[in-house]
Design a protein around this motif. Structure first.
Motif, PDB file in Angstrom:
ATOM      1  N   GLY A 249       0.788  -1.226   0.000  1.00  0.00           N
ATOM      2  CA  GLY A 249       0.000   0.000   0.000  1.00  0.00           C
ATOM      3  C   GLY A 249       0.816   1.270   0.000  1.00  0.00           C
ATOM      4  N   LEU A 250       2.065   1.193  -0.464  1.00  0.00           N
ATOM      5  CA  LEU A 250       2.924   2.372  -0.528  1.00  0.00           C
ATOM      6  C   LEU A 250       3.549   2.466  -1.912  1.00  0.00           C
ATOM      7  CD1 LEU A 250       5.439   3.844   1.943  1.00  0.00           C
ATOM      8  CD2 LEU A 250       6.318   3.045  -0.256  1.00  0.00           C
ATOM      9  N   LEU A 251       3.629   3.687  -2.422  1.00  0.00           N
ATOM     10  CA  LEU A 251       4.272   3.977  -3.705  1.00  0.00           C
ATOM     11  C   LEU A 251       5.377   5.003  -3.511  1.00  0.00           C
ATOM     12  CD1 LEU A 251       1.196   4.449  -6.078  1.00  0.00           C
ATOM     13  CD2 LEU A 251       2.761   2.501  -6.036  1.00  0.00           C
ATOM     14  N   ALA A 252       6.413   4.910  -4.331  1.00  0.00           N
ATOM     15  CA  ALA A 252       7.430   5.951  -4.400  1.00  0.00           C
ATOM     16  C   ALA A 252       7.371   6.556  -5.798  1.00  0.00           C
ATOM     17  CB  ALA A 252       8.815   5.371  -4.143  1.00  0.00           C
ATOM     18  N   VAL A 253       7.216   7.879  -5.874  1.00  0.00           N
ATOM     19  CA  VAL A 253       7.063   8.537  -7.168  1.00  0.00           C
ATOM     20  C   VAL A 253       7.984   9.743  -7.271  1.00  0.00           C
ATOM     21  CG1 VAL A 253       4.658   7.793  -7.388  1.00  0.00           C
ATOM     22  CG2 VAL A 253       5.179  10.031  -6.379  1.00  0.00           C
ATOM     23  N   GLY A 254       8.251  10.115  -8.526  1.00  0.00           N
ATOM     24  CA  GLY A 254       9.039  11.300  -8.801  1.00  0.00           C
ATOM     25  C   GLY A 254       8.150  12.451  -9.246  1.00  0.00           C
ATOM     26  N   ARG A 255       8.763  13.458  -9.868  1.00  0.00           N
ATOM     27  CA  ARG A 255       8.028  14.665 -10.242  1.00  0.00           C
ATOM     28  C   ARG A 255       6.907  14.387 -11.238  1.00  0.00           C
ATOM     29  NH1 ARG A 255      13.275  16.236  -9.845  1.00  0.00           N
ATOM     30  NH2 ARG A 255      13.658  15.787 -12.059  1.00  0.00           N
ATOM     31  N   ASP A 256       7.061  13.346 -12.058  1.00  0.00           N
ATOM     32  CA  ASP A 256       6.015  13.044 -13.035  1.00  0.00           C
ATOM     33  C   ASP A 256       4.881  12.214 -12.448  1.00  0.00           C
ATOM     34  OD1 ASP A 256       7.299  10.644 -12.678  1.00  0.00           O
ATOM     35  OD2 ASP A 256       7.859  10.364 -14.779  1.00  0.00           O
ATOM     36  N   GLY A 257       4.957  11.951 -11.135  1.00  0.00           N
ATOM     37  CA  GLY A 257       3.900  11.190 -10.476  1.00  0.00           C
ATOM     38  C   GLY A 257       3.982   9.696 -10.717  1.00  0.00           C
ATOM     39  N   GLY A 278      16.840  10.324 -11.853  1.00  0.00           N
ATOM     40  CA  GLY A 278      16.743  11.777 -11.706  1.00  0.00           C
ATOM     41  C   GLY A 278      15.635  12.229 -10.773  1.00  0.00           C
ATOM     42  N   ASN A 279      15.188  11.345  -9.883  1.00  0.00           N
ATOM     43  CA  ASN A 279      14.108  11.691  -8.960  1.00  0.00           C
ATOM     44  C   ASN A 279      14.647  11.978  -7.564  1.00  0.00           C
ATOM     45  OD1 ASN A 279      11.579  11.480 -10.523  1.00  0.00           O
ATOM     46  ND2 ASN A 279      12.310   9.397 -10.887  1.00  0.00           N
ATOM     47  N   LEU A 324      -3.506  15.726  -3.530  1.00  0.00           N
ATOM     48  CA  LEU A 324      -2.215  15.438  -2.898  1.00  0.00           C
ATOM     49  C   LEU A 324      -1.081  15.733  -3.871  1.00  0.00           C
ATOM     50  CD1 LEU A 324      -0.713  14.266  -0.413  1.00  0.00           C
ATOM     51  CD2 LEU A 324      -0.785  12.041  -1.573  1.00  0.00           C
ATOM     52  N   ALA A 325      -1.267  15.363  -5.142  1.00  0.00           N
ATOM     53  CA  ALA A 325      -0.242  15.624  -6.156  1.00  0.00           C
ATOM     54  C   ALA A 325       0.040  17.118  -6.268  1.00  0.00           C
ATOM     55  CB  ALA A 325      -0.683  15.060  -7.499  1.00  0.00           C
ATOM     56  N   ALA A 326      -1.011  17.930  -6.240  1.00  0.00           N
ATOM     57  CA  ALA A 326      -0.834  19.377  -6.341  1.00  0.00           C
ATOM     58  C   ALA A 326      -0.051  19.918  -5.140  1.00  0.00           C
ATOM     59  CB  ALA A 326      -2.200  20.054  -6.444  1.00  0.00           C
ATOM     60  N   ILE A 327      -0.305  19.349  -3.966  1.00  0.00           N
ATOM     61  CA  ILE A 327       0.361  19.817  -2.751  1.00  0.00           C
ATOM     62  C   ILE A 327       1.845  19.487  -2.781  1.00  0.00           C
ATOM     63  CG2 ILE A 327       0.548  19.429  -0.265  1.00  0.00           C
ATOM     64  CD1 ILE A 327      -2.500  19.129  -0.207  1.00  0.00           C
ATOM     65  N   ILE A 328       2.192  18.295  -3.260  1.00  0.00           N
ATOM     66  CA  ILE A 328       3.592  17.869  -3.217  1.00  0.00           C
ATOM     67  C   ILE A 328       4.348  18.211  -4.498  1.00  0.00           C
ATOM     68  CG2 ILE A 328       3.073  16.027  -1.575  1.00  0.00           C
ATOM     69  CD1 ILE A 328       3.237  14.015  -3.821  1.00  0.00           C
ATOM     70  N   GLY A 329       3.657  18.788  -5.471  1.00  0.00           N
ATOM     71  CA  GLY A 329       4.324  19.263  -6.671  1.00  0.00           C
ATOM     72  C   GLY A 329       4.669  18.202  -7.687  1.00  0.00           C
ATOM     73  N   VAL A 330       3.823  17.175  -7.791  1.00  0.00           N
ATOM     74  CA  VAL A 330       4.032  16.166  -8.833  1.00  0.00           C
ATOM     75  C   VAL A 330       2.845  16.206  -9.790  1.00  0.00           C
ATOM     76  CG1 VAL A 330       5.315  14.732  -7.201  1.00  0.00           C
ATOM     77  CG2 VAL A 330       2.912  14.208  -7.663  1.00  0.00           C
ATOM     78  N   ASP A 331       2.998  15.579 -10.949  1.00  0.00           N
ATOM     79  CA  ASP A 331       1.957  15.615 -11.967  1.00  0.00           C
ATOM     80  C   ASP A 331       0.698  14.885 -11.495  1.00  0.00           C
ATOM     81  OD1 ASP A 331       1.020  16.044 -14.754  1.00  0.00           O
ATOM     82  OD2 ASP A 331       1.034  13.855 -14.768  1.00  0.00           O
ATOM     83  N   PRO A 332      -0.451  15.575 -11.388  1.00  0.00           N
ATOM     84  CA  PRO A 332      -1.672  14.938 -10.873  1.00  0.00           C
ATOM     85  C   PRO A 332      -2.139  13.769 -11.734  1.00  0.00           C
ATOM     86  CG  PRO A 332      -1.877  17.320 -10.791  1.00  0.00           C
ATOM     87  CD  PRO A 332      -0.638  17.030 -11.580  1.00  0.00           C
ATOM     88  N   ALA A 333      -2.116  13.938 -13.055  1.00  0.00           N
ATOM     89  CA  ALA A 333      -2.563  12.853 -13.924  1.00  0.00           C
ATOM     90  C   ALA A 333      -1.648  11.644 -13.807  1.00  0.00           C
ATOM     91  CB  ALA A 333      -2.622  13.338 -15.372  1.00  0.00           C
ATOM     92  N   GLY A 334      -0.346  11.911 -13.724  1.00  0.00           N
ATOM     93  CA  GLY A 334       0.602  10.813 -13.591  1.00  0.00           C
ATOM     94  C   GLY A 334       0.403  10.046 -12.298  1.00  0.00           C
ATOM     95  N   LEU A 335       0.192  10.765 -11.193  1.00  0.00           N
ATOM     96  CA  LEU A 335       0.005  10.092  -9.911  1.00  0.00           C
ATOM     97  C   LEU A 335      -1.306   9.312  -9.884  1.00  0.00           C
ATOM     98  CD1 LEU A 335       1.043   9.502  -7.098  1.00  0.00           C
ATOM     99  CD2 LEU A 335      -0.069  11.606  -6.292  1.00  0.00           C
ATOM    100  N   ALA A 336      -2.377   9.893 -10.415  1.00  0.00           N
ATOM    101  CA  ALA A 336      -3.665   9.195 -10.439  1.00  0.00           C
ATOM    102  C   ALA A 336      -3.569   7.905 -11.248  1.00  0.00           C
ATOM    103  CB  ALA A 336      -4.742  10.111 -11.014  1.00  0.00           C
ATOM    104  N   GLU A 337      -2.909   7.981 -12.382  1.00  0.00           N
ATOM    105  CA  GLU A 337      -2.754   6.782 -13.219  1.00  0.00           C
ATOM    106  C   GLU A 337      -1.891   5.734 -12.513  1.00  0.00           C
ATOM    107  OE1 GLU A 337      -0.682   5.514 -17.436  1.00  0.00           O
ATOM    108  OE2 GLU A 337      -1.410   7.574 -17.194  1.00  0.00           O
TER     109      GLU A 337
END
Length: 468
Positions: A249-257, A278-279, A324-337
């Motif tokens: 139940g945990l993900l690690a993501v970069g700027r592109d979500g 580069g993340n 959450l994506a907007a708050i942490i500065g990552v791509d919202p569409a990328g994180l949702a997908e």
């Protein structure tokens, strides 16, 4: 190991269920390779107990009680398991009794137990240990290191070395200047390593004629760390080693979500994944259910009030993945997908992207009670949370070039008589890799032992030659 058992009262035990980190390589073990030191009663040191440094406080329960990794995993089931509840009662009872007299719990485990037991063995043998001391320079004559000039309690002292000098200053993880010079970019900002590990002993070795080894891929041994400000104003650096990243139940993501590596990989390899992709920094993302059950970094499992972590900015929260994506500065569409895709992986139990949960190491750090994959779980219980992580050097692997006896070598490969380097002052004997638990302590202790044997043997041979 036999020497320590015979002379210092150690009874090492194999860690049963701790696989090697790189399970994809031939020869990787499923367990029993790491050796765990027995717990140590700090009260045996008496007033000297205060001279043993504290572990990272954020890894201690109540900020002052040590537990092993296995105990921490068991305590997660307190209230649902008689064994876990009994362990909790026993540990807390001992801790409360300790706090009547001591500033922290005296039941020491892991590396703290190792250091305290070694120190106790020195105290028992009346071996002088100088604190508040700094070596200013090595004394070299006729091609041999023969002593050192030391500043001790404000006085300059010359010490003559009959057998040799061993450099063991812990490398340079605490030096911002050397991190910038020798480590990957962007250079790490923090380390929980001892503040005195700034490369002073490396400087001594270089001035005496030694050279650094060839650069490794990283020149450091890494973990992903999250950073927060303590109430007293100091900086806390939390090591995300085994307690959260591999849980379902945990993900690690970069700027592109999007994900960039297997979250359950070893802390060293995970951080390498951050640099390679580069993340830097990256974000660990989970939902309410995960946070309550497993915790996240400095947020403990079953924490009722998250307000302190939210107010100081350590923990981010939002009602939806996109917010959450907007708050942490990552791509919202990328994180949702990414969250949706990961949910499908969790349902099937197979991570098609990075193989999370596909190795014995991953599974050992996951949740054995979760199926079908102990490392994969859906993220669908709002609100959603995130913590930022960045590369942190646990230690450095670039050090002085040495031979098999731990003797420091010059640029031509010739040894510098009377000078040895061990621990992270020695150039990594593992080539800068981190294959398993104890990859720093094991070589450090082994080559310290070999250095002492060689120094005593070399001295004896010299005396015999002179006598002849």
């Amino acid at each position: 190991v036999e020497y320590l058992e015979r002379h210092a009262g150690f009874r090492f035990r194999p860690y049963e269920h701790h696989p090697d980190y790189r399970q994809e390589l031939p020869g990787a073990a499923l367990g029993r390779r790491p050796l765990e030191p027995p717990e140590f009663d700090g009260r045996l040191l008496g007033e000297r107990f205060g001279e043993v440094a504290w572990p990272i406080r954020e890894l201690m329960l109540f900020g002052a009680m040590m537990v092993t990794r296995g105990e921490a995993a068991t305590l997660l089931h307190a209230g649902r398991s008689f064994r876990a509840s009994a362990l909790g009662v026993n540990l807390i009872g001992r801790y409360l009794a300790d706090r009547i007299r001591w500033p922290r719990g005296t039941r020491l485990v892991l590396g703290n137990a190792l250091v305290a037991r070694l120190y106790h063995a020195l105290v028992q043998r009346n071996v002088p240990v100088w604190r508040e001391a700094r070596t200013k320079r090595l004394l070299v004559s006729e091609g041999r290191v023969r002593g050192a000039e030391i500043e001790h309690e404000g006085r300059a002292v010359r010490v003559d070395a009959r057998h040799g000098i061993v450099l063991a200053g812990g490398g340079f993880p605490a030096s911002a200047e050397l991190r910038e010079k020798y480590l990957r970019k962007p250079a790490p900002r923090h380390t929980p390593a001892y503040e005195g590990c700034v490369g002073e002993t490396l400087r001594l070795g270089l001035e005496a004629g030694g050279v650094l080894g060839a650069a490794n891929e990283d020149n450091a041994l890494w973990f992903p760390g999250s950073v927060a400000r303590r109430r007293d104003g100091s900086t806390a650096v939390y090591p995300h080693i085994v307690l959260d990243r591999a849980k379902p139940g945990l993900l690690a993501v970069g700027r592109d979500g999007r994900r960039f590596t297997n979250e359950a990989a070893s802390y060293h390899e995970f951080t390498r994944g951050m640099y390679r992709s580069g993340n830097v920094p990256a974000w660990l993302v989970c939902d309410r259910r995960f946070l309550w059950k497993y915790g996240l970094g400095m947020v403990r499992p079953m924490t009722f009030s998250l307000q302190p972590h939210l107010e100081n900015g350590y923990l981010k929260r939002a009602a939806s993945v996109e917010k959450l994506a907007a708050i942490i500065g990552v791509d919202p569409a990328g994180l949702a997908e990414t969250v949706l895709r990961h949910g499908e992986f969790a349902r099937r139990g197979i991570d098609d992207d990075f193989g999370k949960g596909g190795s014995a190491y991953d599974v050992a750090n996951g949740d054995a009670r979760h199926a079908p994959n102990p490392c994969l779980g859906a993220i669908d219980a709002p609100p959603y949370y995130a913590v930022q992580v960045e590369p942190v050097p646990l230690g450095t692997s670039l050090g002085l070039s040495t031979n098999e006896h731990a003797q420091v070598c010059d640029a031509a490969g010739a040894t510098l008589a009377g000078l040895y380097a061990v621990g992270n002052d020695m150039h990594s004997p593992l080539g800068g890799e981190y294959p398993g638990a104890g990859a720093q302590l094991g070589p450090g202790m082994t080559f310290g032992y070999l250095a002492a044997l060689h120094a005593l043997g070399a001295r004896q041979q010299s005396m015999e030659r002179r006598a002849a």
